[in-house]
Design a protein around this motif. Structure first.
Motif, PDB file in Angstrom:
ATOM      1  N   GLY A 106      -9.412   2.101 -13.692  1.00  0.00           N
ATOM      2  CA  GLY A 106     -10.252   0.906 -13.771  1.00  0.00           C
ATOM      3  C   GLY A 106      -9.707  -0.073 -14.769  1.00  0.00           C
ATOM      4  N   PRO A 107     -10.374  -1.109 -15.080  1.00  0.00           N
ATOM      5  CA  PRO A 107     -11.552  -1.681 -14.410  1.00  0.00           C
ATOM      6  C   PRO A 107     -11.163  -2.380 -13.102  1.00  0.00           C
ATOM      7  N   ASN A 108     -11.979  -2.202 -12.112  1.00  0.00           N
ATOM      8  CA  ASN A 108     -11.743  -2.760 -10.771  1.00  0.00           C
ATOM      9  C   ASN A 108     -10.356  -2.428 -10.250  1.00  0.00           C
ATOM     10  N   ASP A 109      -9.910  -1.204 -10.463  1.00  0.00           N
ATOM     11  CA  ASP A 109      -8.604  -0.707 -10.010  1.00  0.00           C
ATOM     12  C   ASP A 109      -7.420  -1.476 -10.601  1.00  0.00           C
ATOM     13  N   ALA A 110      -7.600  -2.117 -11.741  1.00  0.00           N
ATOM     14  CA  ALA A 110      -6.515  -2.887 -12.364  1.00  0.00           C
ATOM     15  C   ALA A 110      -5.369  -1.988 -12.826  1.00  0.00           C
ATOM     16  N   THR A 111      -5.673  -0.752 -13.190  1.00  0.00           N
ATOM     17  CA  THR A 111      -4.628   0.183 -13.610  1.00  0.00           C
ATOM     18  C   THR A 111      -4.514   1.357 -12.641  1.00  0.00           C
ATOM     19  N   MET A 112      -4.885   1.124 -11.396  1.00  0.00           N
ATOM     20  CA  MET A 112      -4.774   2.165 -10.379  1.00  0.00           C
ATOM     21  C   MET A 112      -3.318   2.239  -9.924  1.00  0.00           C
ATOM     22  N   LEU A 113      -2.507   2.905 -10.750  1.00  0.00           N
ATOM     23  CA  LEU A 113      -1.108   3.084 -10.413  1.00  0.00           C
ATOM     24  C   LEU A 113      -0.992   4.042  -9.230  1.00  0.00           C
ATOM     25  N   TYR A 114       0.172   4.056  -8.621  1.00  0.00           N
ATOM     26  CA  TYR A 114       0.374   4.873  -7.428  1.00  0.00           C
ATOM     27  C   TYR A 114       0.062   6.345  -7.687  1.00  0.00           C
ATOM     28  N   VAL A 115       0.549   6.882  -8.803  1.00  0.00           N
ATOM     29  CA  VAL A 115       0.315   8.302  -9.072  1.00  0.00           C
ATOM     30  C   VAL A 115      -1.139   8.586  -9.442  1.00  0.00           C
ATOM     31  N   VAL A 116      -1.827   7.622 -10.031  1.00  0.00           N
ATOM     32  CA  VAL A 116      -3.256   7.798 -10.310  1.00  0.00           C
ATOM     33  C   VAL A 116      -4.023   7.838  -8.992  1.00  0.00           C
ATOM     34  N   TYR A 117      -3.654   6.949  -8.074  1.00  0.00           N
ATOM     35  CA  TYR A 117      -4.289   6.935  -6.753  1.00  0.00           C
ATOM     36  C   TYR A 117      -3.983   8.232  -6.007  1.00  0.00           C
ATOM     37  N   LEU A 118      -2.737   8.699  -6.124  1.00  0.00           N
ATOM     38  CA  LEU A 118      -2.355   9.967  -5.501  1.00  0.00           C
ATOM     39  C   LEU A 118      -3.221  11.100  -6.048  1.00  0.00           C
ATOM     40  N   TYR A 119      -3.413  11.142  -7.353  1.00  0.00           N
ATOM     41  CA  TYR A 119      -4.242  12.168  -7.980  1.00  0.00           C
ATOM     42  C   TYR A 119      -5.689  12.062  -7.498  1.00  0.00           C
ATOM     43  N   GLU A 120      -6.212  10.847  -7.473  1.00  0.00           N
ATOM     44  CA  GLU A 120      -7.599  10.647  -7.034  1.00  0.00           C
ATOM     45  C   GLU A 120      -7.787  11.136  -5.592  1.00  0.00           C
ATOM     46  N   LYS A 121      -6.858  10.775  -4.720  1.00  0.00           N
ATOM     47  CA  LYS A 121      -6.976  11.198  -3.316  1.00  0.00           C
ATOM     48  C   LYS A 121      -6.862  12.709  -3.186  1.00  0.00           C
ATOM     49  N   GLY A 129      -3.903  16.423   2.352  1.00  0.00           N
ATOM     50  CA  GLY A 129      -2.858  15.981   3.277  1.00  0.00           C
ATOM     51  C   GLY A 129      -2.398  14.571   2.957  1.00  0.00           C
ATOM     52  N   TYR A 130      -3.362  13.693   2.710  1.00  0.00           N
ATOM     53  CA  TYR A 130      -3.051  12.306   2.356  1.00  0.00           C
ATOM     54  C   TYR A 130      -2.297  12.247   1.030  1.00  0.00           C
ATOM     55  N   GLY A 131      -2.764  13.020   0.053  1.00  0.00           N
ATOM     56  CA  GLY A 131      -2.099  13.067  -1.250  1.00  0.00           C
ATOM     57  C   GLY A 131      -0.696  13.636  -1.146  1.00  0.00           C
ATOM     58  N   SER A 132      -0.520  14.652  -0.302  1.00  0.00           N
ATOM     59  CA  SER A 132       0.800  15.234  -0.103  1.00  0.00           C
ATOM     60  C   SER A 132       1.749  14.223   0.544  1.00  0.00           C
ATOM     61  N   ALA A 133       1.248  13.485   1.505  1.00  0.00           N
ATOM     62  CA  ALA A 133       2.068  12.449   2.140  1.00  0.00           C
ATOM     63  C   ALA A 133       2.460  11.375   1.123  1.00  0.00           C
ATOM     64  N   MET A 134       1.518  11.008   0.267  1.00  0.00           N
ATOM     65  CA  MET A 134       1.825  10.031  -0.775  1.00  0.00           C
ATOM     66  C   MET A 134       2.894  10.563  -1.727  1.00  0.00           C
ATOM     67  N   ALA A 135       2.806  11.848  -2.057  1.00  0.00           N
ATOM     68  CA  ALA A 135       3.791  12.449  -2.952  1.00  0.00           C
ATOM     69  C   ALA A 135       5.179  12.437  -2.312  1.00  0.00           C
ATOM     70  N   TRP A 136       5.242  12.716  -1.026  1.00  0.00           N
ATOM     71  CA  TRP A 136       6.536  12.680  -0.333  1.00  0.00           C
ATOM     72  C   TRP A 136       7.108  11.269  -0.284  1.00  0.00           C
ATOM     73  N   VAL A 137       6.253  10.286  -0.077  1.00  0.00           N
ATOM     74  CA  VAL A 137       6.722   8.892  -0.091  1.00  0.00           C
ATOM     75  C   VAL A 137       7.277   8.558  -1.472  1.00  0.00           C
TER      76      VAL A 137
END
Length: 162
Positions: A106-121, A129-137
């Motif tokens: 946060g706030p409002n996803d301002a620091t939602m880095l790719y790996v933070v989003y991967l962790y959240e998913k 499955g979605y998180g694993s695909a993100m990790a492979w990307v």
């Protein structure tokens, strides 16, 4: 930081840098830059490894400090620069801890880095499955960028034995 900026007249009141979506990401970036200590130790070791005789010979030949830097120091440090570049590239893509611990994206996803989003998913919404695909990307992107660095090193990295 707030107190310093208030005393300098840059701000009038206290401000939360991590609570504002306009400054939260910049605060995380400044924190990451602040932690640039270990690559600097590697640079220092590289500087100490340059033989003083090269500088002495350049002085005898009439080179000024700027010429010594461009002709001796920088070429001698290119392997160190390459090493630090590869390590910091990989570390940059793994920037997770600061953004997650301090702001949780946060706030409002301002620091939602790719790996933070991967962790959240992966671990909050359990979309493994979605998180694993993100990790492979992420792995593929880092591998491609690292391969580009290794492929281009012959053009800009000076090795003494070549």
């Amino acid at each position: 930081m707030n107190q310093l900026m208030i005393k300098l007249g840059l701000m009038e009141e206290q401000f939360s840098f991590i609570a504002s979506k306009d400054t939260a990401l910049m605060t995380i970036i400044v924190l990451a830059v602040w932690q640039f200590g270990s690559p600097m130790l590697v640079f220092l070791a590289g500087l100490k490894d340059i033989p003083a005789s090269l500088y002495e010979a350049a002085t005898v030949d009439g080179a000024n400090n700027w010429q010594k830097f461009w002709k001796i120091t920088l070429p001698s440090l290119t392997p160190i620069i390459f090493f630090n570049l590869v390590n910091q590239l990989i570390s940059g893509f793994m920037a997770f801890t600061q953004a997650y611990i301090i702001t949780r994206g946060g706030p409002n996803d301002a620091t939602m880095l790719y790996v933070v989003y991967l962790y959240e998913k992966s671990f909050t919404t359990f979309q493994m499955g979605y998180g694993s695909a993100m990790a492979w990307v992420l792995i593929v992107i880092v591998a491609i960028l690292t391969a580009i660095l290794f492929a281009t090193q012959d053009k800009w990295v000076y090795y003494e034995n070549k």
